[in-house]
Design a protein around this motif. Structure first.
Motif, PDB file in Angstrom:
ATOM      1  N   SER A  18       0.835  -1.200   0.000  1.00 24.19           N
ATOM      2  CA  SER A  18       0.000   0.000   0.000  1.00 24.19           C
ATOM      3  C   SER A  18       0.867   1.247   0.000  1.00 24.19           C
ATOM      4  O   SER A  18       2.099   1.182   0.131  1.00 24.19           O
ATOM      5  CB  SER A  18      -0.914  -0.002   1.230  1.00 24.19           C
ATOM      6  OG  SER A  18      -0.144   0.124   2.411  1.00 24.19           O
ATOM      7  N   VAL A  19       0.187   2.389  -0.125  1.00 21.38           N
ATOM      8  CA  VAL A  19       0.843   3.694  -0.115  1.00 21.38           C
ATOM      9  C   VAL A  19       0.222   4.537   0.994  1.00 21.38           C
ATOM     10  O   VAL A  19      -0.885   5.054   0.843  1.00 21.38           O
ATOM     11  CB  VAL A  19       0.684   4.416  -1.470  1.00 21.38           C
ATOM     12  CG1 VAL A  19       1.418   5.763  -1.450  1.00 21.38           C
ATOM     13  CG2 VAL A  19       1.186   3.545  -2.614  1.00 21.38           C
ATOM     14  N   PRO A  20       0.890   4.665   2.150  1.00 21.00           N
ATOM     15  CA  PRO A  20       0.406   5.605   3.157  1.00 21.00           C
ATOM     16  C   PRO A  20       0.677   7.032   2.698  1.00 21.00           C
ATOM     17  O   PRO A  20       1.758   7.321   2.173  1.00 21.00           O
ATOM     18  CB  PRO A  20       1.245   5.253   4.387  1.00 21.00           C
ATOM     19  CG  PRO A  20       2.506   4.671   3.843  1.00 21.00           C
ATOM     20  CD  PRO A  20       2.120   3.975   2.561  1.00 21.00           C
ATOM     21  N   TYR A  21      -0.299   7.906   2.880  1.00 13.44           N
ATOM     22  CA  TYR A  21      -0.073   9.305   2.491  1.00 13.44           C
ATOM     23  C   TYR A  21      -0.655  10.237   3.543  1.00 13.44           C
ATOM     24  O   TYR A  21      -1.605   9.902   4.257  1.00 13.44           O
ATOM     25  CB  TYR A  21      -0.653   9.599   1.105  1.00 13.44           C
ATOM     26  CG  TYR A  21      -2.162   9.531   1.012  1.00 13.44           C
ATOM     27  CD1 TYR A  21      -2.948  10.681   1.151  1.00 13.44           C
ATOM     28  CD2 TYR A  21      -2.805   8.313   0.767  1.00 13.44           C
ATOM     29  CE1 TYR A  21      -4.336  10.614   1.057  1.00 13.44           C
ATOM     30  CE2 TYR A  21      -4.181   8.245   0.676  1.00 13.44           C
ATOM     31  CZ  TYR A  21      -4.939   9.390   0.815  1.00 13.44           C
ATOM     32  OH  TYR A  21      -6.313   9.321   0.738  1.00 13.44           O
ATOM     33  N   ILE A  56      -2.390  10.212  -5.675  1.00 14.16           N
ATOM     34  CA  ILE A  56      -1.537   9.028  -5.612  1.00 14.16           C
ATOM     35  C   ILE A  56      -1.718   8.215  -6.887  1.00 14.16           C
ATOM     36  O   ILE A  56      -2.834   7.802  -7.220  1.00 14.16           O
ATOM     37  CB  ILE A  56      -1.898   8.157  -4.393  1.00 14.16           C
ATOM     38  CG1 ILE A  56      -1.910   8.997  -3.112  1.00 14.16           C
ATOM     39  CG2 ILE A  56      -0.915   7.002  -4.279  1.00 14.16           C
ATOM     40  CD1 ILE A  56      -0.607   9.699  -2.799  1.00 14.16           C
ATOM     41  N   PRO A  57      -0.655   7.987  -7.653  1.00 12.01           N
ATOM     42  CA  PRO A  57      -0.781   7.216  -8.900  1.00 12.01           C
ATOM     43  C   PRO A  57      -1.328   5.816  -8.644  1.00 12.01           C
ATOM     44  O   PRO A  57      -1.054   5.214  -7.600  1.00 12.01           O
ATOM     45  CB  PRO A  57       0.655   7.154  -9.428  1.00 12.01           C
ATOM     46  CG  PRO A  57       1.373   8.286  -8.770  1.00 12.01           C
ATOM     47  CD  PRO A  57       0.739   8.435  -7.427  1.00 12.01           C
ATOM     48  N   THR A  58      -2.082   5.319  -9.585  1.00  8.87           N
ATOM     49  CA  THR A  58      -2.575   3.945  -9.477  1.00  8.87           C
ATOM     50  C   THR A  58      -1.587   2.946 -10.067  1.00  8.87           C
ATOM     51  O   THR A  58      -1.818   1.743  -9.997  1.00  8.87           O
ATOM     52  CB  THR A  58      -3.927   3.796 -10.189  1.00  8.87           C
ATOM     53  OG1 THR A  58      -3.782   4.203 -11.559  1.00  8.87           O
ATOM     54  CG2 THR A  58      -4.994   4.655  -9.512  1.00  8.87           C
ATOM     55  N   PHE A 115      -3.904   2.448  -2.741  1.00  5.99           N
ATOM     56  CA  PHE A 115      -3.428   1.199  -3.345  1.00  5.99           C
ATOM     57  C   PHE A 115      -3.209   1.426  -4.839  1.00  5.99           C
ATOM     58  O   PHE A 115      -3.998   2.113  -5.496  1.00  5.99           O
ATOM     59  CB  PHE A 115      -4.450   0.076  -3.166  1.00  5.99           C
ATOM     60  CG  PHE A 115      -4.747  -0.270  -1.734  1.00  5.99           C
ATOM     61  CD1 PHE A 115      -3.994  -1.221  -1.068  1.00  5.99           C
ATOM     62  CD2 PHE A 115      -5.776   0.364  -1.054  1.00  5.99           C
ATOM     63  CE1 PHE A 115      -4.266  -1.545   0.257  1.00  5.99           C
ATOM     64  CE2 PHE A 115      -6.057   0.051   0.268  1.00  5.99           C
ATOM     65  CZ  PHE A 115      -5.297  -0.907   0.929  1.00  5.99           C
ATOM     66  N   THR A 116      -2.127   0.842  -5.369  1.00  6.61           N
ATOM     67  CA  THR A 116      -1.980   0.805  -6.818  1.00  6.61           C
ATOM     68  C   THR A 116      -2.791  -0.370  -7.357  1.00  6.61           C
ATOM     69  O   THR A 116      -3.446  -1.089  -6.598  1.00  6.61           O
ATOM     70  CB  THR A 116      -0.499   0.704  -7.222  1.00  6.61           C
ATOM     71  OG1 THR A 116       0.044  -0.523  -6.723  1.00  6.61           O
ATOM     72  CG2 THR A 116       0.297   1.875  -6.654  1.00  6.61           C
ATOM     73  N   ALA A 163       0.818  -3.613  -5.780  1.00  3.75           N
ATOM     74  CA  ALA A 163      -0.459  -4.096  -5.246  1.00  3.75           C
ATOM     75  C   ALA A 163      -0.396  -5.569  -4.846  1.00  3.75           C
ATOM     76  O   ALA A 163      -1.437  -6.205  -4.668  1.00  3.75           O
ATOM     77  CB  ALA A 163      -1.559  -3.885  -6.286  1.00  3.75           C
ATOM     78  N   VAL A 164       0.814  -6.110  -4.698  1.00  8.44           N
ATOM     79  CA  VAL A 164       0.949  -7.520  -4.330  1.00  8.44           C
ATOM     80  C   VAL A 164       0.264  -7.786  -2.988  1.00  8.44           C
ATOM     81  O   VAL A 164       0.386  -7.008  -2.043  1.00  8.44           O
ATOM     82  CB  VAL A 164       2.436  -7.904  -4.254  1.00  8.44           C
ATOM     83  CG1 VAL A 164       2.628  -9.218  -3.513  1.00  8.44           C
ATOM     84  CG2 VAL A 164       3.021  -8.028  -5.650  1.00  8.44           C
TER      85      VAL A 164
END
Length: 388
Positions: free
Chosen positions: A182-185, A195-197, A294-295, A301-302
């Motif tokens: 994930s991407v914490p922002y 946030i890019p996908t 999430f991407t 996104a694994v």
């Protein structure tokens, strides 16, 4: 002296002997090739006790567990079981004790260490290994033992607890809980739409200049880079790593530190497993300027799993399989959601927090989780690009 006192003394002797041999509870130890293992030492401030397991209590309200299968509906456990656990005692010891305490004639002898070192120990011990069940923090370690024919197939009615993509195709191991990349922002700096996908777009996003953090010595990060190599190829992965460094990415010792740094505004975004974000929110409150993105359909996104396998050295394969079954009970799945903030893998038990369901995530489809154990090329690439 009653039986419970005798059992406690036996367990203490087992752990003391393991510690004396230098194999117990080494959190954050380095493994060959530069990998730093998952430490799993932080419980996110949980004050839960064993008596509350399965109660459905959580910081986010009451939970209905009736759709799952309770431990009361599972076969009783009787006998002794040696558990090699790559999951830290701080996070899962309470659950293991809860299961043991349900059954007066059942004893668990746990040995805690990193998953990677336990795999090496099981291989070194060969057919003399006392281990009955291996409990791993990641699918790669489970796959490494399955590849060496050190596991035996689980019963189909145990495998059926989770969807097929969260277990070995041959039934040699099963996932018990999940973690999404994930991407914490920080919401004071970015919105979700910023946030890019696509994970591959991050080095090209100028808004991230000097605003990103990662933990490249952490095993989950290295599994993520391994997935990128599988999906994108080594050259594209090399370019991505170089681009991220040119972007001024900050390095941290582990992914919990990354999530905290984002919440503090030290950086504005990062790369972590999803549950580190949930642990920060559980401690600081949902008013913290920290959210999860999430991407989609890429290495970023694994979705990896913690899981268990019955080893070929198990004295009682039925007992070992039934212990694994208990890790898939409604009580255990709820424990993973509330205490470790992971995704329950049994579909009837929902995750906790502001998280999409597993069905709403978009992990890459062309990844066999056991492939993520092939880290040698990843370590070489991280060193060659100066990341390690």
């Amino acid at each position: 002296m009653d039986g419970s006192d005798n059992t406690s003394r036996t367990r203490r002797r087992f752990l003391q002997a393991a510690a004396a041999a230098g194999v117990a509870g080494v959190a954050g130890c380095n493994t060959p090739g530069g990998e730093t293992t998952e430490t799993e030492t932080d419980t996110a401030g949980g004050e839960e006790t064993a008596q509350q397991i399965g109660s459905g209590r959580s910081p986010f309200g009451e939970r209905d567990l009736s759709a799952g299968v309770s431990m009361a509906e599972m076969p009783d456990l009787e006998g002794e079981l040696t558990l090699y656990s790559g999951r830290g005692e701080a996070l899962v010891g309470e659950l293991i004790s809860f299961i043991e305490d349900r059954y007066p004639d059942f004893t668990v002898r746990p040995l805690y260490n990193s998953a990677a070192e336990l795999v090496n120990q099981i291989i070194t011990e060969g057919q003399n290994s006392p281990a009955d069940v291996f409990y791993s923090v990641n699918a790669g370690s489970l796959g490494a033992l399955a590849d060496r024919d050190r596991t035996q197939a689980l019963p189909q009615d145990v495998l059926d607890f989770v969807p097929s993509n969260f277990r070995d195709p041959d039934g040699s191991w099963i996932g018990t809980s999940g973690r999404a990349r994930s991407v914490p922002y920080n919401t004071n700096t970015f919105s979700a739409s910023d946030i890019p996908t696509s994970i591959m777009a991050f080095p090209e996003t100028s808004a991230f200049q000097d605003q990103l953090g990662w933990a490249p010595t952490y095993s989950s990060f290295q599994a993520f880079i391994t997935a990128m190599r599988i999906l994108e190829g080594d050259e594209a992965t090399r370019q991505w790593l170089t681009g991220m460094q040119e972007l001024g990415v900050s390095q941290y010792g582990d992914e919990f530190q990354v999530a905290r740094a984002v919440a503090d505004g030290e950086i504005a975004a990062g790369l972590t497993n999803h549950y580190y974000i949930q642990r920060v929110l559980a401690r600081r409150g949902t008013g913290t300027p920290l959210r999860t993105a999430f991407t989609q359909n890429d290495a970023g996104a694994v979705f990896n799993v913690a899981g268990a396998a019955v080893l070929d050295t198990a004295d009682d394969a039925t007992l070992a399989s039934n212990f694994v079954r208990h890790l898939l009970s409604a009580e255990a799945q709820d424990y993973f959601a509330r205490t470790t903030f992971e995704y329950p893998l049994v579909p009837e038990i929902e995750p906790i927090g502001r998280l999409p369901s597993i069905d709403e995530l978009n992990p890459p489809e062309d990844i066999d989780l056991s492939q993520l154990s092939d880290l040698e090329g990843t370590i070489d690439l991280l060193r060659d690009t100066g990341v390690l």
